[in-house]
Write an enzyme that holds these catalytic residues in place. Sequence first.
Site, short mmCIF file in Angstrom:
data_model
loop_
_atom_site.label_atom_id
_atom_site.label_comp_id
_atom_site.label_asym_id
_atom_site.label_seq_id
_atom_site.Cartn_x
_atom_site.Cartn_y
_atom_site.Cartn_z
N HIS A 493 0.83 -1.21 0.00
CA HIS A 493 0.00 0.00 0.00
C HIS A 493 0.87 1.26 0.00
O HIS A 493 0.72 2.14 -0.85
CB HIS A 493 -0.93 -0.02 1.21
CG HIS A 493 -1.78 1.20 1.35
ND1 HIS A 493 -3.08 1.25 0.92
CD2 HIS A 493 -1.51 2.43 1.86
CE1 HIS A 493 -3.57 2.46 1.14
NE2 HIS A 493 -2.65 3.19 1.74
N GLU A 494 1.76 1.35 0.97
CA GLU A 494 2.57 2.56 1.08
C GLU A 494 3.51 2.73 -0.10
O GLU A 494 3.76 3.84 -0.56
CB GLU A 494 3.36 2.56 2.39
CG GLU A 494 2.51 2.56 3.65
CD GLU A 494 1.51 3.69 3.70
OE1 GLU A 494 1.72 4.72 3.04
OE2 GLU A 494 0.51 3.55 4.42
N HIS A 497 1.94 4.53 -2.86
CA HIS A 497 2.02 5.98 -2.72
C HIS A 497 3.38 6.49 -3.20
O HIS A 497 3.48 7.55 -3.83
CB HIS A 497 1.82 6.39 -1.26
CG HIS A 497 0.40 6.32 -0.79
ND1 HIS A 497 -0.64 6.95 -1.45
CD2 HIS A 497 -0.15 5.72 0.30
CE1 HIS A 497 -1.77 6.73 -0.79
NE2 HIS A 497 -1.51 5.98 0.27
N HIS A 500 3.37 6.77 -6.86
CA HIS A 500 2.56 7.92 -7.27
C HIS A 500 3.40 9.20 -7.22
O HIS A 500 3.35 10.04 -8.13
CB HIS A 500 1.34 8.04 -6.36
CG HIS A 500 0.20 8.80 -6.96
ND1 HIS A 500 -0.99 9.00 -6.30
CD2 HIS A 500 0.06 9.43 -8.15
CE1 HIS A 500 -1.81 9.70 -7.08
NE2 HIS A 500 -1.20 9.99 -8.19
N GLU A 522 -6.08 7.61 -2.22
CA GLU A 522 -5.76 6.23 -1.83
C GLU A 522 -5.95 5.23 -2.96
O GLU A 522 -5.54 4.07 -2.83
CB GLU A 522 -6.64 5.80 -0.64
CG GLU A 522 -6.46 6.64 0.62
CD GLU A 522 -5.06 6.55 1.21
OE1 GLU A 522 -4.38 5.53 0.99
OE2 GLU A 522 -4.65 7.51 1.89
N TYR A 632 -11.16 6.29 2.54
CA TYR A 632 -10.60 4.96 2.40
C TYR A 632 -11.59 3.99 1.75
O TYR A 632 -11.23 3.23 0.85
CB TYR A 632 -10.15 4.43 3.77
CG TYR A 632 -8.86 5.07 4.22
CD1 TYR A 632 -7.64 4.64 3.72
CD2 TYR A 632 -8.86 6.14 5.12
CE1 TYR A 632 -6.46 5.23 4.11
CE2 TYR A 632 -7.69 6.74 5.51
CZ TYR A 632 -6.48 6.28 5.01
OH TYR A 632 -5.31 6.89 5.39
#
Length: 703
Positions: A493-494, A497, A500, A522, A632
Amino acid sequence: MCALMVAVCRTLRRSSKHHLRMKIPQGSVMSTRDCSQAENSRNPLRWDLSPDEIRSVTDTLIARVKKVYDDVGSLHLESVSAENTLEALANAKLDYASSRHVLDFPQYVCPNKEVRSASTEADKKLSEFDVEISMREDMFKRLKALQKKFQDNPSTEEKRFLDRLVTLGQRKGLHLSKEIQQEVKRTSKLISDLSIEFNRNLNEDNTFLVFSEQELGGLAESYLNGLERTAEGKYKVTLEYPHYHPLMKRCHNPETRRKMETAFHSRCKQVNTVILEQLIQLRAKVADLLGYSSHANYVLEINMAKHTGNVSDFIDAFYDRLKPIGIKERKYILALKKRECLMKGFLFDGQINAWDLPYYMNQVEQCKFAVNKDKLIEYFPLEVVTGGLFGIYQELLGLTFEEVKGAHIWHEDVKLYSAHDSETGEEIGQFYLDLHPREGKYGHAACFGLLPGCRGPDGKRRLPVAAMVANFTKPRKGWPSLLQHHEVETYFHEFGHVMHELCSKTTFSEFSGSQVETDFVEVPSQMLENWVWEKESLRRMSSHYKDGTPVPDDLLDKLIASRVANTGLMNLRQVVLSKVDQFIHSCPSADTAEVFAQHCQDILGVPATPGTNMTASFSHLAGGYDGQYYSYLWSEVYSMDIFFSRFKKEGIMNPKVGKEYRRVILEAGGTVDGMDMLKSFLGREPCQDAFFQCKGLTDTKTS
């Protein structure tokens, strides 16, 4: 995410916003290189500033940026142009964004407390300056004058930037009276200071509890080996994630779990409850001054959701689907608890307590899906997971990663990596990994954007830099760092980011990376969580820490099937947090402990522990998600649609789809509205089918 961790484990987004020496697994595309002077110049970040230097550089930066605003603010209205106004502001914003995070980021990661304190004070000073420059009426008038000249221009990124600046000025009340402007400015500065103080209190919390070995019954040897011992031979258990969550899931002793849960949800309770309730009142006051019915409606205006009615409809519809499933799951858990109480001689109180929930949810996974967590964790050593994660992201997005040797870092075990386009060889960005807990460090998992990826004054693209901060178990006493599967999911998940931030190609820093609508931010990271639930990709990120053998097929099958385990209670927890956030930010004031307890009882069917206040440690409420925690769940609708409609159908490792995703979603940053990106990538309007399918709610409806 798993069980109660969903509330706070996921990314806390800031546009700032270890003890492991990473080995490079065989077969990884990742390599190493020295950090030459030329490469250093592309990443100018320094992490060795003293407290005095932080204060000095902060003052210099403020003065430098203020001068640009003064110069533009003194222009005659009829003489404003794209060059002397918009370009000047864009360059000043890039300078500011490129310079401030070496000042405000150390508060989250620096081992030195004096530096952390100086960084926090710098953040306060810079945040007050943010309020000052965002509320300059002279600038607003010149931007409005320039906007009139742009009316006949096509819809370019330049026009989008100008329109955004004007919109933000209006949302600060610069079209209102001087008296209202001054009150908004004063209150906004106070909100900023209180938010920083709220999170500083959490970062500096070092609470621990002491237990005997008997009190920690049920916990694995690897867990106990990672704990410090007291002089009397007892175990010190902190409230950091690698200590707290395994204990709450595995400890057989309900009194130990009760003490831990009470302590965890009492962190900074006295001081942060006061701060949060002040923030609620101050935010409501600003919204009222600006003519909005509530703070929630104020923040939602520029999101995809637009207003509280849409959020309420979305959350309520989801709750209606979840409610009967939650009732069934609670009945099953209560039966498990009753049986265990009879077997172990515990008093059965006839209810599910907050400290029971993660423990029995873990048992549900074992009973219904036969997932052996003790066995599974042995196949996810951090080094192997990192190598697999890197390989998947590189292959999917057309990138290569290299470790940068001799880089400037803030802690000896932090690593810096460089990302290159695999076809052209062009360096597209750099990222730091800081993966283990230490005193004073940010306590959750997050990606921090440190340098924007946009065009500089020379016309060349600036190199974006990001940092992933997490708190995975440290290797210790011959034990490697082993990850729970939910931690592998957090990692993916992180890192989504991070990608991105690094892949964005924008003209203006204002749109770089994840600077999109909050309820879209998210989507890219949630979408990439799906790879930890697919057998093909799980094989690539796992092997036994002792002999490198693969995860047995039956264990993988059981893990994948368990994705829908506890789906009712896990998602009802998200509904609780979303509704609490909406409720307190739709009122002029609130008793936060009472509001949280009421929603827990009414929606989750599990009472909050008396004397606790979870919201006092709910860092999202002071970290940019106020009135927006629903994001979320909202984002998950789109992330699941992307995955199941494109990647699942066309191949989860299909580089053609991956590169299209990189181009359409990641490179665009905030230059395109989230809905337009989705339509472009999906080839249609998004729908909710995949979202409900993923949750195990097969009675789907299109949105």
